[in-house]
Design an enzyme around this catalytic site. Structure first.
Site, PDB file in Angstrom:
ATOM      1  N   GLY A 134      33.780 115.885 -60.402  1.00 19.39           N
ATOM      2  CA  GLY A 134      34.795 116.682 -59.733  1.00 19.39           C
ATOM      3  C   GLY A 134      35.070 118.007 -60.409  1.00 19.39           C
ATOM      4  O   GLY A 134      34.503 118.346 -61.455  1.00 19.39           O
ATOM      5  N   GLY A 160      33.086 103.732 -64.486  1.00 24.31           N
ATOM      6  CA  GLY A 160      33.126 103.580 -65.935  1.00 24.31           C
ATOM      7  C   GLY A 160      34.397 104.101 -66.578  1.00 24.31           C
ATOM      8  O   GLY A 160      34.449 104.239 -67.812  1.00 24.31           O
ATOM      9  N   GLY A 212      33.588 112.990 -66.152  1.00 19.95           N
ATOM     10  CA  GLY A 212      33.495 112.354 -64.850  1.00 19.95           C
ATOM     11  C   GLY A 212      33.048 113.341 -63.792  1.00 19.95           C
ATOM     12  O   GLY A 212      32.462 114.389 -64.081  1.00 19.95           O
ATOM     13  N   ILE A 216      37.746 119.234 -61.963  1.00 13.80           N
ATOM     14  CA  ILE A 216      38.405 119.287 -63.270  1.00 13.80           C
ATOM     15  C   ILE A 216      37.441 118.968 -64.411  1.00 13.80           C
ATOM     16  O   ILE A 216      37.370 119.718 -65.393  1.00 13.80           O
ATOM     17  CB  ILE A 216      39.657 118.398 -63.290  1.00 13.80           C
ATOM     18  CG1 ILE A 216      40.726 119.001 -62.365  1.00 13.80           C
ATOM     19  CG2 ILE A 216      40.195 118.253 -64.710  1.00 13.80           C
ATOM     20  CD1 ILE A 216      41.934 118.137 -62.149  1.00 13.80           C
ATOM     21  N   GLU A 252      28.274 108.491 -68.741  1.00 16.45           N
ATOM     22  CA  GLU A 252      27.808 107.683 -67.613  1.00 16.45           C
ATOM     23  C   GLU A 252      26.975 108.540 -66.663  1.00 16.45           C
ATOM     24  O   GLU A 252      25.851 108.216 -66.314  1.00 16.45           O
ATOM     25  CB  GLU A 252      29.041 107.125 -66.906  1.00 16.45           C
ATOM     26  CG  GLU A 252      28.812 106.476 -65.568  1.00 16.45           C
ATOM     27  CD  GLU A 252      30.145 106.050 -64.969  1.00 16.45           C
ATOM     28  OE1 GLU A 252      30.809 105.193 -65.573  1.00 16.45           O
ATOM     29  OE2 GLU A 252      30.530 106.592 -63.908  1.00 16.45           O
ATOM     30  N   LYS A 274      48.351 116.750 -50.820  1.00 17.88           N
ATOM     31  CA  LYS A 274      48.793 117.098 -49.468  1.00 17.88           C
ATOM     32  C   LYS A 274      49.542 118.424 -49.454  1.00 17.88           C
ATOM     33  O   LYS A 274      50.686 118.517 -49.012  1.00 17.88           O
ATOM     34  CB  LYS A 274      49.647 115.980 -48.865  1.00 17.88           C
ATOM     35  CG  LYS A 274      48.872 114.684 -48.644  1.00 17.88           C
ATOM     36  CD  LYS A 274      49.718 113.630 -47.948  1.00 17.88           C
ATOM     37  CE  LYS A 274      48.897 112.367 -47.681  1.00 17.88           C
ATOM     38  NZ  LYS A 274      49.703 111.323 -47.001  1.00 17.88           N
TER      39      LYS A 274
END
Length: 434
Positions: free
Chosen positions: A219, A338, A217, A221, A240, A363
């Site tokens: 980002g 996805g 995905g 990580i 994807e 946060k």
């Protein structure tokens, strides 16, 4: 006419194309950098200076600033509809002057075919080749479905769009109008890989064998996972989103796609977004296929690949294993995309695994992302019956096939230590830990 004459006959300015716009039109676009910013901004300007109204523009991860996502008054007459939100759509949806369609990414083409009649589809393309074809460049996810349903096709030719030789193509005879708008494609800023991201990436990489096929995905990580996989061998790509970390894995030899049961020897994706390095890699490269999302993201296709490894992110997870990846409570962030497609595909693959990975707190460490229940109003992106592995910087929890008590116990063990007593107390109080 020859192709060059046909091209010249259809060549217009963006403002001239926008004069075709009529009230009530539905306009479709594909993902990310394939969106034609020149055309869409010309449409918005045409609406400003006329009495046009009721126009809807469908976007998927908007990466350009569009007036209909920033001007609430204009949006009353030309409204953005998001399949998956970037910054502009996110703000507009939360501001109450744009809309969002919840769906799995793999289902989007079927929605286009069944639910909507488009007046125009607009796409950024590479310059025409000698055979009269334009490459849709960085995205092939929705174009086939849009072309089947749209009355008009408008293309924005940009010499910086890569020619994806194994991606979706449009012939000059199929388009209604052409504009030219050369500019560098938008890039995704590189993620900063801190020690926490690297730790999570290493946990996941340890569970990925040589010869696995991967989906990453977006980002820090997923990028950290990619970097941690550089010592692996014979990896494959079926994803994807095609990312910078994947180009790195190909360059270092970790990926060669040699063990894939389908599409051996090629990397398969439905769109690409990242640095200029990605766009350069795609250009004229037969080793990468950009295919429609209802094929790439189809769990029945994904599960044909053995040892399929899906890595995605989340905002929070509750004791039941419900994953929220698209909102903070009722505040809209993005979309399902996805994630569920690949969770289901991976868990039905022989030897496959699905990982949902995130840092344990938000946060500045004051909020635990592992919670007894999701924040009220939060969207469930992956349900409790589909979830597989959850990973934080404190370890790996395997939830699939486990009871509520086992899930809670494992999740608490990978929560931040500052919250474990509180989480344990809640689980016991509510009869989850027995």
């Amino acid at each position: 006419m020859n192709f060059e004459e046909m091209y010249k006959a259809k060549l217009q300015t963006a403002a001239e194309v926008a004069e075709n716009l009529q009230s009530g039109w539905l306009i479709g676009t594909d993902a990310n950098a394939s969106q034609p910013d020149g055309l869409l901004n010309a449409f918005a300007e045409q609406v400003r200076k006329t009495d046009l109204h009721g126009i809807k523009v469908f976007t998927l991860n908007d990466v350009y600033p569009y007036a209909f996502y920033s001007d609430a008054d204009l949006a009353k007459r030309i409204t953005g509809i998001s399949w998956f939100s970037g910054k502009g759509a996110r703000g507009a949806v939360n501001g109450g002057f744009a809309d969002y369609i919840p769906t799995n990414y793999s289902d989007t083409p079927s929605h286009i075919r069944r639910e909507y009649d488009y007046d125009a589809v607009c796409i950024a393309v590479s310059p025409m080749d000698k055979h009269g074809y334009f490459s849709c460049g960085t995205a092939s996810s929705l174009m086939q479905a849009y072309q089947e349903k749209a009355r008009h096709i408008y293309v924005e030719v940009n010499r910086f769009v890569p020619r994806a030789v194994r991606g979706y193509q449009l012939h000059v005879s199929e388009v209604d109008a052409i504009i030219e708008n050369d500019h560098e494609l938008p890039v995704l800023p590189a993620s900063e890989l801190d020690e926490t991201s690297r730790t999570i990436g290493n946990y996941i990489a340890e569970l990925i064998p040589d010869g696995a096929c991967i989906q990453l995905g977006i980002g820090a990580i997923p990028d950290a996972v990619g970097m941690a996989l550089r010592t692996k061998h014979d990896l494959g790509i079926h994803t994807e989103m095609f990312t910078d970390s994947m180009v790195e894995l190909i360059a270092c030899g970790a990926v060669n796609n040699s063990r894939k049961q389908i599409h051996p020897g090629t990397s398969v994706t439905t769109f690409a977004y990242g640095s200029k390095r990605i766009y350069d890699y795609i250009d004229d490269n037969p080793a990468i296929e950009l295919l429609p999302v209802d094929y790439v993201n189809d769990p029945h296709v994904i599960c044909q690949l053995d040892n399929f490894m899906s890595i995605n992110a989340a905002v929070e997870v509750d004791f039941y294993g419900q994953v929220c990846a698209e909102s903070v409570g009722r505040k809209h962030i993005s979309g399902t995309g996805g994630q569920l497609d690949f969770v289901r595909g991976a868990t039905h693959s022989k030897g496959g695994k699905s990982f949902i990975a995130f840092t344990s707190t938000a946060k500045h460490g004051t909020v635990s992302k592992i919670r007894p229940i999701l924040t009220p109003g939060a969207c469930v992106s992956t349900g409790k019956n589909d979830v597989d592995y959850i990973v934080t910087e404190y370890g790996v929890a395997h939830l699939r096939g486990r009871s509520y008590a086992e899930r809670a116990r494992q999740l608490i063990s990978i929560a931040h230590p500052d919250f474990r007593d509180e989480l344990t107390f809640d689980a016991k109080k509510n009869g989850i830990l027995i």
